[in-house]
Write an enzyme that holds these catalytic residues in place. Structure first.
Site, short mmCIF file in Angstrom:
data_model
loop_
_atom_site.label_atom_id
_atom_site.label_comp_id
_atom_site.label_asym_id
_atom_site.label_seq_id
_atom_site.Cartn_x
_atom_site.Cartn_y
_atom_site.Cartn_z
CG MET A 34 -1.86 -1.17 0.42
SD MET A 34 -3.51 -0.67 1.77
CE MET A 34 -3.14 -0.25 4.19
N GLY A 40 11.55 -3.27 4.93
CA GLY A 40 10.34 -3.97 5.35
C GLY A 40 9.79 -3.89 3.72
CG HIS A 41 6.75 -2.16 2.34
ND1 HIS A 41 6.50 -1.17 2.79
CD2 HIS A 41 5.50 -2.61 2.42
CE1 HIS A 41 5.83 -0.91 3.50
NE2 HIS A 41 4.96 -1.96 3.15
CD GLN A 65 -6.40 -3.61 3.02
OE1 GLN A 65 -6.20 -4.03 1.91
NE2 GLN A 65 -5.02 -3.71 4.11
CD GLU A 152 7.38 -14.88 8.18
OE1 GLU A 152 7.68 -15.26 9.21
OE2 GLU A 152 7.60 -16.20 7.25
CE LYS A 153 3.61 -4.90 10.53
NZ LYS A 153 2.03 -4.19 10.29
CB SER A 189 4.03 -1.06 11.33
OG SER A 189 2.97 -0.58 10.30
#
Length: 283
Positions: A34, A40-41, A65, A152-153, A189
């Site tokens: 998104m 992380g991405h 969502q 997996e987060k 995040s």
């Protein structure tokens, strides 16, 4: 300066690019995001690059969502910065469709998944997983990748996606990317940017407290007792509230009353308006 990856915004353009890659004999990977990308991405692109020839990253803030009162309108949209970050990876193409492209006028089809969505995030965020399952189904069918990767987060999300891909016979290998953590262990995040300095310091305690719980459970403390104790420890540490702390079976996410292997600890705690998700294997 690295060259920015090419961007397409329609299914037609996406499929034309993929057709060309297939004709070259290349395998396709998809990294759905998104946007508001962080390391992380980028790690997901690195992982999928080990599995396929042509990694594609999608950037789409999916309205279906987000529930009532959630941060859809405020969700960070940073496409230029995202492209600059992706330029440091092996990303071959960015697919950044509009809402109208993903949900054309008259679109009435929704993908829902029973059972595994009826707990945890499904309870806390009604309708969330129908939005996730629908948009991921669309992305997979638009792209038809050989491999798709999800972090997996969001452990329940990964389990839901694996379930409907299996049930619907969508021919894609879904893999999980390891949680990327900050120096103090907080899971990376996009929403971490909402934390002020004091909240950010508190947030760093989440993974520490969860690790202590895993040790206690492995040492024989009853699961329910450990869950209750950990919830109180999080509140004492300064978290505003705790949505859940639970030891679950990894595929079904059914809560465990007695420890069996494999197992997963899943948790969500809030600081102000920010929901912090984390999970850890119990090995």
């Amino acid at each position: 300066m690295s060259t920015l990856p090419a961007v397409v915004r329609t299914v037609t353009e996406l499929r034309a690019f993929i057709s060309d890659q297939r004709n070259l004999g290349h395998s396709i990977g998809l990294v759905p995001t998104m946007g508001a990308l962080h390391h992380g991405h980028l790690s997901l692109v690195d992982v999928i690059s080990q599995h396929v020839d042509t990694p594609i990253v999608s950037i789409f803030v999916n309205p279906t969502q987000f529930g009532e009162g959630e941060d859809f309108s405020e969700y960070p949209r940073t496409e230029q910065a995202d492209l600059e970050k992706l330029a440091t990876t092996n990303t071959a193409l960015v697919y950044a469709p509009s809402v109208e492209e993903m949900y054309p006028n008259g679109d009435v089809t929704t993908v829902t998944v029973d059972q595994i969505t009826e707990m945890f995030e499904g309870t806390e965020r009604p309708g969330h997983f129908a939005g996730v399952a629908t948009v991921v189904s669309k992305l997979l069918l638009q792209c038809m990748p050989n491999v798709a990767i999800f972090g997996e987060k969001d452990f329940q999300q990964l389990a839901v996606i694996k379930r409907f891909v299996k049930d619907l016979h969508i021919p894609v290998n879904v893999i999980g990317g390891p949680i990327i953590r900050e120096a103090d262990g907080l899971a990376a995040s996009s929403r971490n940017v909402y934390l002020n300095a004091t909240e950010r310091k508190t947030a760093g305690q989440l993974n520490v407290i969860l690790k202590n719980m895993i040790k206690s459970v492995r040492d024989g403390e009853p699961i329910k007792q450990a869950e209750n104790k950990t919830t109180q420890q999080l509140l004492d540490a300064g978290f505003s509230s705790v949505d859940y702390v639970s030891v679950v079976e990894p595929e079904t996410l059914k809560p465990m009353e007695e420890l069996a292997m494999p197992a997963r600890l899943v948790a969500v705690a809030r600081i102000g308006k920010v929901r912090l998700l984390d999970n850890m294997p119990i090995e």
